[in-house]
Design a protein around this motif. Structure first.
Motif, PDB file in Angstrom:
ATOM      1  N   PHE A   1      -2.318  -1.662   6.225  1.00 39.95           N
ATOM      2  CA  PHE A   1      -3.658  -1.135   5.932  1.00 39.95           C
ATOM      3  C   PHE A   1      -4.026  -1.464   4.492  1.00 39.95           C
TER       4      PHE A   1
ATOM      5  N   VAL B   1      -7.308  -1.610   8.832  1.00 42.27           N
ATOM      6  CA  VAL B   1      -6.030  -1.226   9.437  1.00 42.27           C
ATOM      7  C   VAL B   1      -5.633  -2.201  10.544  1.00 42.27           C
TER       8      VAL B   1
ATOM      9  N   GLU C   1      -7.051   0.052   1.677  1.00 46.74           N
ATOM     10  CA  GLU C   1      -8.180   0.940   1.418  1.00 46.74           C
ATOM     11  C   GLU C   1      -9.282   0.183   0.693  1.00 46.74           C
TER      12      GLU C   1
ATOM     13  N   TYR D   1     -11.025   2.187   9.840  1.00 47.12           N
ATOM     14  CA  TYR D   1     -10.869   3.643   9.776  1.00 47.12           C
ATOM     15  C   TYR D   1     -11.897   4.190   8.791  1.00 47.12           C
TER      16      TYR D   1
ATOM     17  N   GLU E   1     -13.630   3.926   3.862  1.00 54.97           N
ATOM     18  CA  GLU E   1     -13.264   2.806   4.734  1.00 54.97           C
ATOM     19  C   GLU E   1     -11.882   2.263   4.383  1.00 54.97           C
ATOM     20  N   THR E   2     -11.046   2.151   5.414  1.00 51.11           N
ATOM     21  CA  THR E   2      -9.725   1.545   5.269  1.00 51.11           C
ATOM     22  C   THR E   2      -9.530   0.532   6.385  1.00 51.11           C
TER      23      THR E   2
ATOM     24  N   SER F   1     -10.139   7.472   3.756  1.00 50.10           N
ATOM     25  CA  SER F   1      -9.216   6.881   2.795  1.00 50.10           C
ATOM     26  C   SER F   1      -7.869   6.602   3.447  1.00 50.10           C
ATOM     27  N   ALA F   2      -7.033   5.839   2.762  1.00 53.01           N
ATOM     28  CA  ALA F   2      -5.684   5.565   3.268  1.00 53.01           C
ATOM     29  C   ALA F   2      -4.872   6.849   3.351  1.00 53.01           C
TER      30      ALA F   2
ATOM     31  N   PRO G   1       0.823  -1.211   0.000  1.00 54.36           N
ATOM     32  CA  PRO G   1       0.000   0.000   0.000  1.00 54.36           C
ATOM     33  C   PRO G   1       0.859   1.264   0.000  1.00 54.36           C
TER      34      PRO G   1
END
Length: 465
Positions: free
Chosen positions: A424, A434, A426, A395, A431-432, A398-399, A150
């Motif tokens: 993590f 993690v 995305e 989360y 929504e990500t 976004s990332a 990522p």
């Protein structure tokens, strides 16, 4: 000490469990039964026994992690000790699946079947877990990764991990490569460890062969309630059921049918006071490198939280509590020629009696967080960490937003607290997924508050693929 393989007699209409003698224990290792072993079920039959005298002479020396040797370094050291070829080795941290060929690079359907039902969302196996482990892989050997790292994750590791050694990644494995595998894979041609031995050690039906410091085995779910039913090769706490009544038994039977009738064992139920895991590396020369321990705690509702509590001031106490169990496991693993990363889970009752309930002959989930905690303790004096990796939380953003918010937190709290993103993925702009640890803080409640701020509970469980 003497441990036994037991085959309980089935009763019609009642779930029964079978513990099978592993093929790797050849005839020269298996003794004829001269003693008796009492199970609560009188119908249990004893078929074989393995004595310590028949196992190779192995040592047990424990040393703390030196804060430098990473996963691939330890594998290289082991290969050099064994005078084996130590080039063209790949570190494989992705877990196999036996539920769906779409969620993992490695689908085990014949020999090494794992009971990973309900199925796990694909990025967990392919990205989140491999990246988390690769953080502490080092540079001796590349880490296999399906796809790309990522964006921003390596840069984050460089900014947060003292003395960080950047890993390299590879997306293909040739037949000529020797593979240090998370678990045995049917598609891999050359495992560093014997895959049959590895699969045997990963089964919950092998624990009774390793130690007597474990829960009693029962032959059915009727005679002793409550009891625990566990599929033998499940992962991530799946396939575990408490049977208190006929309704629970019906639920378990329905699960077995939906999951393809996996093998399982039935054990006694323990009132748990403490739930502790430890993480270590078994060297081929008999030594143990000790990484550390983490503990899980109950939530206010009484359920066990999946969050790992890592407290530096408790490490010595936890190590002494778990060493007797680790000794039994390590000696059994070594007797079968297995070496590498390992972890065990031990439950303690209110009287302080411990029960070994799970053995993970692989790199374990919280190990990178413990290693990071040791490094941050050395640099900043941080005494605690709360580590969260459950798919129940995510989360909400976004990332890119996650990375910016974490960087801002770390700058504002420099020297007092730090967030480490272990991995993590995305899912979308809101929504990500993690794996995250909060290190430092004045108390564990502070760490938990920060974790909850970044990773609130999702409104619904992740959908199966």
């Amino acid at each position: 000490m003497k441990t036994f393989v037991v085959t309980p007699t089935a009763q019609q209409g009642v779930p029964t469990a079978v513990v099978i003698i592993p093929e790797v224990l050849k005839e020269s290792t298996v003794a004829s039964v001269a003693d008796t072993y009492s199970l609560a079920d009188e119908t249990a039959s004893l078929i074989s026994a393995v004595t310590e005298a028949e196992l190779p002479n192995v040592g047990f020396k424990v040393k703390p992690w030196n804060r430098k040797a990473l996963f691939s370094d330890l594998i290289q050291e082991g290969l050099l000790y064994q005078k084996r070829k130590c080039d063209d080795v790949i570190m494989l941290f992705e877990s196999p699946t036996s539920s769906s060929s779409q969620e993992s690079s490695f689908y085990n359907s014949q020999v090494y079947k794992f009971h990973d039902y309900p199925r796990t969302v694909a990025p967990w196996k392919a990205i989140l877990a491999p990246c988390r482990y690769s953080l502490m892989n080092g540079a001796c050997y590349p880490s296999y990764l399906q796809g790309n790292v990522p964006e921003g994750l390596i840069e984050h590791w460089k900014a947060t991990i003292p003395g960080f050694v950047e890993p390299s990644f590879i997306s293909t494995i040739s037949d000529s490569s020797k593979v240090y595998a998370y678990l045995p894979m049917e598609q891999i041609k050359d495992h560093l460890n014997d895959p049959h031995v590895h699969y045997h050690l990963a089964g919950k039906d092998a624990i009774g062969l390793m130690t007597q410091k474990t829960t009693k085995l029962f032959s059915n779910t009727k005679d002793h309630r409550p009891c625990i039913c566990k599929t033998t090769h499940s992962m991530a706490s799946k396939g575990i059921f408490v049977i208190r009544n006929d309704e629970d038994e019906a639920t378990f039977n329905a699960f077995l049918e939906e999951a393809g009738n996996p093998t399982f064992i039935i054990t006694e139920f323990i009132e748990i006071a403490r739930n502790i895991a430890c993480h270590f590396f078994i060297h081929p020369n008999g030594e143990i490198t000790w990484f550390g321990s983490n503990e899980n705690h109950r939530t206010p509702t009484g359920e066990w939280s999946s969050d790992s509590h890592i407290v530096m001031g408790e490490q010595d106490e936890l190590r002494e509590m778990q060493l007797p169990f680790v000794k039994d496991v390590a000696e059994y693993c070594q007797s079968l020629g297995f070496w590498g990363s390992c972890g065990v889970d031990v439950l303690f009752d209110s009287n302080g009696k411990g029960y070994l309930v799970d053995v993970n002959p692989r790199v374990t989930g919280s190990c990178p967080a413990i290693m990071t905690s040791l490094l941050l303790k050395e640099k900043y004096g941080f005494e605690r960490c709360l580590f969260r990796r459950s798919l129940k939380y995510a989360y909400r953003g976004s990332a890119e937003q996650l990375l910016k918010q974490v960087e801002a937190y770390n700058l504002e709290n420099e020297g007092k607290s730090m967030i480490v993103l272990y991995s993590f993925f995305e899912v979308g702009p809101t929504e990500t997924m993690v794996n995250l640890g909060v290190h430092g803080g004045t108390c564990m409640e502070d760490c938990e508050a920060v974790v909850n701020m970044f990773l609130p509970e999702k409104e619904k469980e992740p959908e199966e693929l």
